[in-house]
Design an enzyme around this catalytic site. Structure first.
Site: not given
Length: 848
Positions: A86, A465
């Site tokens: 780069e 229940s």
């Protein structure tokens, strides 16, 4: 000489004009230039991560994947590869590279196109942080000025570190650390030279040169990078040849999830966004939840397998799709695999396609291209589904179930591949610590990908229940006892508002006449619960139930509440049962233990209410005694009230660091309810003399522990099935039902184990939900010693007559020991003789 003078004057004018132009550009764009000083304290956007209580990764959130690294943690060859590719003159320029610019300009002039870039690493950093990628002259001018300013502000090493962590490298990975994980599943320090070169070549075109998009382009780009490294002297010829010859092996690696708890992760995500806003996604914060990995795995396995077992009891609904029929040309393997790769996977369920069917076996292929055989034992369950209460005849051959070309679901169980299907019903499971409310495990449904709706916390369902223990607790508060007789007989009551008679019934519809309270709850007698409610009073009962954290608006003002007409979430139900398990204290469930920033600094710490046990009560009492003693001494030596107050405040302040849970029912009440819940599993009576009985939760006896208890719950028409219960330091609730509230769970007509028709009534809490609870508790308690029963103060044990609940001095099967809160034990005696030994304090005697 005149020509030279004119040339020099022209050059000077050009220089002045050039400098003036540059200065003019600078003055023009200066108001728009960002403050690059922010780079000194830049916070790189990193994903938010969610962990278990012991640090296992559950999930991470955020579009950007980034693993920030210090420059010293990045391999030198990675830095060399980036610089060589780069910006080879990186250490020699002031942010812009005049030689590179000149070379790029020459290429443009000679070729007519920009074939060569001139951006330095610093310019790329400037563009990444402050600018867009638009190709305009003014953007390039700004980039140059920002780059020069960055070089003045930061060192070359600081710039490199920011660049290597900031640059986009494809597949949502930012920085070399994330790229190493995404493409190779490695830490950056573990990369080979070839892999380093691949990543270093990505900044040019991360979306098209990565090895997942194009292996050929990635290979070509890698070789270019290696060539640049050789030219710059970073690698030898041998290293170059070795790296170029290395095959590229890359695949997408997601976050390394260590624990399957997606509903927990979603809860943590929502909590974080509500508390910290959308920035939480990129904050890098680490959220440590209360989930326990062992308990979560146990809950996940138990809940899902139980749901699949329920689903298989009700028949096979057929193939997902038919890709080709018998008269059509069969698909080739590649086409099948390509199709299957587009299909989801739901946990252990994998999509597969049937290729051949023969006798009592079928051959299938999966998206990985693997061939598997489904034996008869893995498919014989698949009677044709007709309705939720009816299935077709038992199959006799594989062709009765499957055909070539069908897409199906398969699952591996005990080293065998079996036919499966995505269940129509769903499930929820939650486990909490009764000591502080920490949610230890949570399953919000069959599969998070299939449905993100969290049934553990969001699904408000009728509880059946399961509500009875709370009503019986109110009855104990009212003065009833475990030996109180309640008439187990049909209720027939005219309801003016409905214009009809209300006739609640037991399930099954059998009645025993006067029955003790313990047995009534253990066997879930509906009519007894109604009579208990009537004895306490409807409004008083509803008010009492709110002590457990239940919302009044979820509790209908009707006597049907005794049968479970109220609606709660599974988490609320577990929260309520925690009060019984911990001795009467209300603890509020919580999910988040602590939150840390990316550097490990604590930014949030949960401070839940905790149960003040006996030891803590002694400490509090001792602290109070110490304060009183200190005050007496200080008074004796005439210390001022101001100093005395400061001392007291300091002590009180220290004590306030721990928040204690409020006690909402007495310790004695909680103990007596636990006794009834234990009977739900273990039953009672004397089996040798024909008086033995089971509770509805008898399936829990397989755990062989006397320190567990629970309660079944089934709603009208079996639309909801529940089981909630406790063990040492854990409370868990299991629920099964359809998301469609009108659809019932139905009857079972097939037994996988027996392989034959079984008429056994409808699905219910004990059969449909409790197996998941039992399986979970088997794992959760495997290393937990059985706890000896601890009697609270003012609890006495009295020998009573089994039939009447009165005092008894008989020592045979007609009598038993029962627990009472002191002062509520029976005073009337059955039979003749002395009553010595009626009161007992040794808790080791059998109660049943």
């Amino acid at each position: 000489m005149k020509f030279i003078k004119r040339l020099l004057i022209l050059a000077l004018i050009c220089i002045i004009l050039g400098v003036g132009t540059i200065f003019g550009f600078y003055l023009y764009v200066k108001p728009e230039l960002p403050d690059v000083a922010t780079l000194k304290n830049v916070e790189l956007q990193t994903p938010m991560q969610v962990f278990s209580t012991n640090g296992k990764l559950i999930s991470q959130f955020g579009e950007k994947r980034r693993i920030p690294l210090a420059l010293d943690d990045i391999p030198p060859q990675m830095i060399n590869a980036i610089i060589a590719t780069e910006d080879s003159r990186y250490y020699d320029h002031p942010g812009i590279d005049p030689i590179g610019i000149a070379r790029a300009a020459f290429v443009v002039a000679t070729s007519g196109s920009a074939k060569q870039g001139a951006s330095t690493i610093t310019q790329q950093l400037a563009r990444n942080f402050f600018l867009s990628n638009e190709k305009k002259l003014m953007r390039k001018i700004k980039e140059i000025f920002i780059a020069i300013h960055i070089e003045q502000l930061l060192s070359k090493e600081e710039i490199l570190e920011l660049y290597l962590n900031k640059i986009y490298l494809g597949y949502r990975s930012y920085g070399v650390g994330a790229a190493a994980q995404v493409y190779f599943g490695k830490e950056v320090s573990q990369l080979t030279l070839s892999e380093i070169a691949i990543i270093a070549g990505l900044p040019k075109a991360p979306s098209t040169m990565n090895p997942l998009y194009s292996l050929d382009r990635a290979t070509t780009r890698r070789n270019v990078v290696l060539g640049r490294m050789f030219t710059e002297g970073y690698v030898t010829q041998a290293e170059l040849n070795q790296a170029r010859s290395e095959p590229i092996v890359a695949r997408y690696h997601g976050a390394e999830i260590e624990l399957n708890a997606p509903y927990f992760a979603e809860r943590a995500r929502a909590w974080m966004v509500e508390r910290y806003g959308e920035d939480a996604y990129t904050s890098g914060m680490r959220i440590y939840t209360t989930v326990d990995p062992k308990l979560q795995n146990a809950a996940q396995t138990a809940a899902v397998n139980n749901l699949l077992n329920y689903d298989q009891r009700h028949g096979f609904r057929g193939a997902v799709a038919t890709l080709w029929k018998s008269e059509q040309t069969a698909w080739g393997s590649n086409k099948i695999i390509e199709h299957l790769k587009k299909q989801p996977s739901y946990g252990e369920l994998q999509a597969a396609v049937v290729t051949t069917v023969s006798g009592q076996t079928a051959q299938v292929i999966t998206k990985e291209g693997e061939q598997h055989t489904i034996e008869w034992s893995g498919m014989k369950w698949a009677r044709k589904f007709v309705t939720d209460i009816r299935q077709g005849p038992a199959p006799k051959a594989a062709a009765d179930i499957l055909a070539a070309g069908q897409q199906i679901w398969i699952q591996q169980r005990e080293q065998q591949w079996v036919l499966s299907q995505v269940p129509d019903a769903n499930t929820a499971f939650v486990a909490v610590s009764p000591q502080n409310g920490a949610v230890k495990a949570m399953v919000g449904g069959f599969n998070f990908i299939h449905s993100k709706f969290n049934r553990a916390t969001q699904s408000i369902r009728q509880v059946g229940s399961s509500i009875k223990p709370f009503i019986y607790s109110a009855a104990l508060e009212k003065g009833m006892t475990l030996a109180t007789l309640v008439n187990d007989a049909p209720v027939n009551r005219w309801d003016k508002s409905m214009g009809t008679a209300w006739r609640p019934k037991n399930s099954p519809p059998t009645y025993n006449g006067p029955t003790r309270l313990r047995l009534g709850l253990a066997q879930s007698k509906n009519v007894m619960a109604v009579r208990v409610l009537q004895n306490v009073g409807l409004d008083e009962t509803i008010s009492y139930l709110t002590r457990f954290g239940f919302k009044r608006e979820d509790l209908p003002r009707a006597e049907a509440i005794a049968l479970g007409a109220g609606s709660l979430t599974p988490l609320e139900m577990a929260q309520g049962f925690s009060v019984f398990a911990n001795g009467g204290y209300y603890v509020e469930p919580y999910f988040i233990e602590r939150v840390e920033d990316p550097y490990g600094n604590l930014i949030y710490q949960a401070n839940p209410n905790v149960v003040c046990n006996t030891e803590c009560q002694r400490e509090q009492q001792q602290a109070g005694n110490n304060i009183a003693a200190s005050r007496a001494v200080l008074n004796d030596i005439a210390i001022s009230e101001q100093e005395l107050g400061d001392t007291g405040s300091a002590i009180e302040s220290d004590q306030q660091q721990t928040r204690y849970a409020p006690q909402v029912i007495s310790e004695q009440n909680a103990f007596l309810v636990r006794e009834m819940l234990e009977s739900n599993i273990w039953g009672g009576g004397d089996w040798r003399h024909g008086s033995g009985w089971n509770g509805t939760g008898w399936r829990g006896q397989v755990l062989k522990r006397r320190d567990i208890g629970g309660k079944t719950g089934t709603t009208n028409g079996s639309k909801d099935a529940w089981y909630s219960g406790f063990g040492p330091n854990i409370v868990a609730t299991s629920w099964v039902g359809f998301d469609n509230h009108s659809r019932a769970l139905g009857k079972s007509a097939w037994n996988n184990n027996l392989g034959k028709k079984q008429i056994s009534g409808g699905e219910a809490g004990a059969k449909t939900a409790q197996p998941a609870w039992v399986s979970f508790m088997d794992k959760a308690l495997e290393d937990v010693p059985v706890q000896r029963k601890q009697l609270p103060s003012d609890i006495v044990k009295v020998r009573i007559d089994r039939d009447t609940g009165k005092l008894s001095n008989r020592n045979d099967y007609t009598s038993m020991f029962e627990y009472f809160e002191k002062g509520t034990e029976p005073t009337e005696q059955v039979g003749e003789g002395a009553s010595d030994g009626i009161f007992e304090s040794d808790s080791s005697d059998e109660l049943f």
